[in-house]
Design a protein around this motif. Structure first.
Motif, PDB file in Angstrom:
ATOM      1  N   ILE A  20       0.713  -1.288   0.074  1.00 28.14           N
ATOM      2  CA  ILE A  20      -0.089  -0.142   0.081  1.00 28.14           C
ATOM      3  C   ILE A  20       1.014   1.175  -0.102  1.00 28.14           C
ATOM      4  N   ASP A  21       0.364   2.499  -0.463  1.00 29.88           N
ATOM      5  CA  ASP A  21       0.949   3.455  -0.446  1.00 29.88           C
ATOM      6  C   ASP A  21       0.955   4.009   0.916  1.00 29.88           C
ATOM      7  N   PHE A  22       2.209   4.399   1.530  1.00 26.58           N
ATOM      8  CA  PHE A  22       2.276   4.804   3.068  1.00 26.58           C
ATOM      9  C   PHE A  22       3.400   6.030   3.082  1.00 26.58           C
ATOM     10  N   ASP A  23       3.315   6.794   1.878  1.00 27.51           N
ATOM     11  CA  ASP A  23       4.101   8.077   1.794  1.00 27.51           C
ATOM     12  C   ASP A  23       5.566   7.831   2.320  1.00 27.51           C
ATOM     13  N   ALA A  24       6.034   6.679   1.767  1.00 25.10           N
ATOM     14  CA  ALA A  24       7.522   6.164   2.391  1.00 25.10           C
ATOM     15  C   ALA A  24       8.533   7.253   1.698  1.00 25.10           C
ATOM     16  N   ILE A  25       9.715   7.331   2.521  1.00 25.92           N
ATOM     17  CA  ILE A  25      10.672   8.235   1.824  1.00 25.92           C
ATOM     18  C   ILE A  25      11.258   7.931   0.595  1.00 25.92           C
ATOM     19  N   ASP A  26      11.092   7.073   0.069  1.00 33.04           N
ATOM     20  CA  ASP A  26      11.489   6.349  -1.279  1.00 33.04           C
ATOM     21  C   ASP A  26      10.426   6.337  -2.236  1.00 33.04           C
ATOM     22  N   ASN A  27       9.139   6.655  -1.808  1.00 32.28           N
ATOM     23  CA  ASN A  27       8.175   6.545  -2.643  1.00 32.28           C
ATOM     24  C   ASN A  27       7.476   5.334  -2.978  1.00 32.28           C
ATOM     25  N   GLN A  28       8.177   4.047  -2.368  1.00 35.60           N
ATOM     26  CA  GLN A  28       7.669   2.862  -2.723  1.00 35.60           C
ATOM     27  C   GLN A  28       6.537   2.312  -1.741  1.00 35.60           C
ATOM     28  N   PRO A  29       5.535   1.436  -2.514  1.00 37.51           N
ATOM     29  CA  PRO A  29       4.583   0.936  -1.364  1.00 37.51           C
ATOM     30  C   PRO A  29       5.230   0.104  -0.209  1.00 37.51           C
ATOM     31  N   VAL A  30       4.453  -0.134   0.776  1.00 41.73           N
ATOM     32  CA  VAL A  30       4.781  -0.855   1.992  1.00 41.73           C
ATOM     33  C   VAL A  30       4.019  -2.014   2.071  1.00 41.73           C
ATOM     34  N   ASP A  31       4.892  -3.229   2.417  1.00 37.81           N
ATOM     35  CA  ASP A  31       4.107  -4.493   2.885  1.00 37.81           C
ATOM     36  C   ASP A  31       4.758  -5.350   4.073  1.00 37.81           C
ATOM     37  N   ILE A  32       5.507  -4.516   4.683  1.00 42.14           N
ATOM     38  CA  ILE A  32       5.914  -4.742   6.216  1.00 42.14           C
ATOM     39  C   ILE A  32       5.832  -3.725   7.077  1.00 42.14           C
ATOM     40  N   VAL A  33       4.779  -3.629   8.000  1.00 41.93           N
ATOM     41  CA  VAL A  33       4.506  -3.052   8.884  1.00 41.93           C
ATOM     42  C   VAL A  33       4.802  -3.374  10.430  1.00 41.93           C
ATOM     43  N   PHE A  34       5.731  -2.633  10.936  1.00 38.14           N
ATOM     44  CA  PHE A  34       6.241  -2.885  12.348  1.00 38.14           C
ATOM     45  C   PHE A  34       5.779  -1.757  13.398  1.00 38.14           C
ATOM     46  N   ALA A  35       4.429  -1.851  14.160  1.00 38.39           N
ATOM     47  CA  ALA A  35       4.257  -0.770  14.952  1.00 38.39           C
ATOM     48  C   ALA A  35       4.743  -0.881  16.512  1.00 38.39           C
ATOM     49  N   LEU A  36       5.082   0.228  17.093  1.00 32.09           N
ATOM     50  CA  LEU A  36       5.488   0.074  18.429  1.00 32.09           C
ATOM     51  C   LEU A  36       4.626   1.232  19.020  1.00 32.09           C
ATOM     52  N   LEU A  37       4.249   0.734  20.231  1.00 33.10           N
ATOM     53  CA  LEU A  37       3.468   1.671  21.204  1.00 33.10           C
ATOM     54  C   LEU A  37       4.364   1.103  22.538  1.00 33.10           C
TER      55      LEU A  37
END
Length: 152
Positions: free
Chosen positions: A87-104
């Motif tokens: 998906i589009d994640f507005d990543a710094i390299d403008n590439q879509p994202v498929d690995i998400v690691f969330a930290l709270l």
């Protein structure tokens, strides 16, 4: 760093159907909130969304590390997902994202938050590690690969 102290098998999901950045952040909230006493899924979502407004947590190479601090959190919690479709994640390299690691993390754990983010980013910048994570066949394998010190 022993990432198994932050990430539990029940917070690891493979091939998640996330259609947008917002939807993925909502899913993270739903997974994380039950593990953070006194915190709702909306609290988690808002914390992550507020951080994203400061700048995307898409670090490149198909990876995003959304993170936030919560006053109501009593311990750090992590969520790891691979997405069925990037998906589009507005990543710094403008590439879509498929690995998400969330930290709270709790509001007052600033130093631990930064150290953990650095360790996770280092692991997810390892191409052999991300390749292995993308190839995981189920949630358990994804968890074991990520928490293995020799990821990849």
């Amino acid at each position: 760093m022993d990432l198994s102290t932050l990430l539990s098998p029940d917070c690891t999901r493979r091939a998640v159907a996330g259609s947008s950045k917002k939807k993925v952040l909502e899913m993270i909230g739903q997974l994380a909130a039950p593990r953070l006493s006194g915190t709702t899924s909306f609290d988690v979502f808002e914390s992550l969304l507020n951080r994203e407004r400061l700048g995307s947590t898409g670090i490149g190479l198909g990876v995003a590390i959304p993170h936030g601090r919560l006053q109501s959190a009593n311990k750090p919690v992590a969520i790891l997902m691979t997405l069925a479709e990037p998906i589009d994640f507005d990543a710094i390299d403008n590439q879509p994202v498929d690995i998400v690691f969330a930290l709270l993390v709790p509001e007052e754990e600033h130093e631990q938050h930064l150290q953990t983010l650095a360790a996770v980013a280092q692991r997810l910048n390892d191409k052999s590690c991300t390749r292995a994570l993308r190839d995981a066949q189920n949630d358990q394998e994804l968890y074991q690969l990520f928490t293995d010190d020799n990821c990849g």
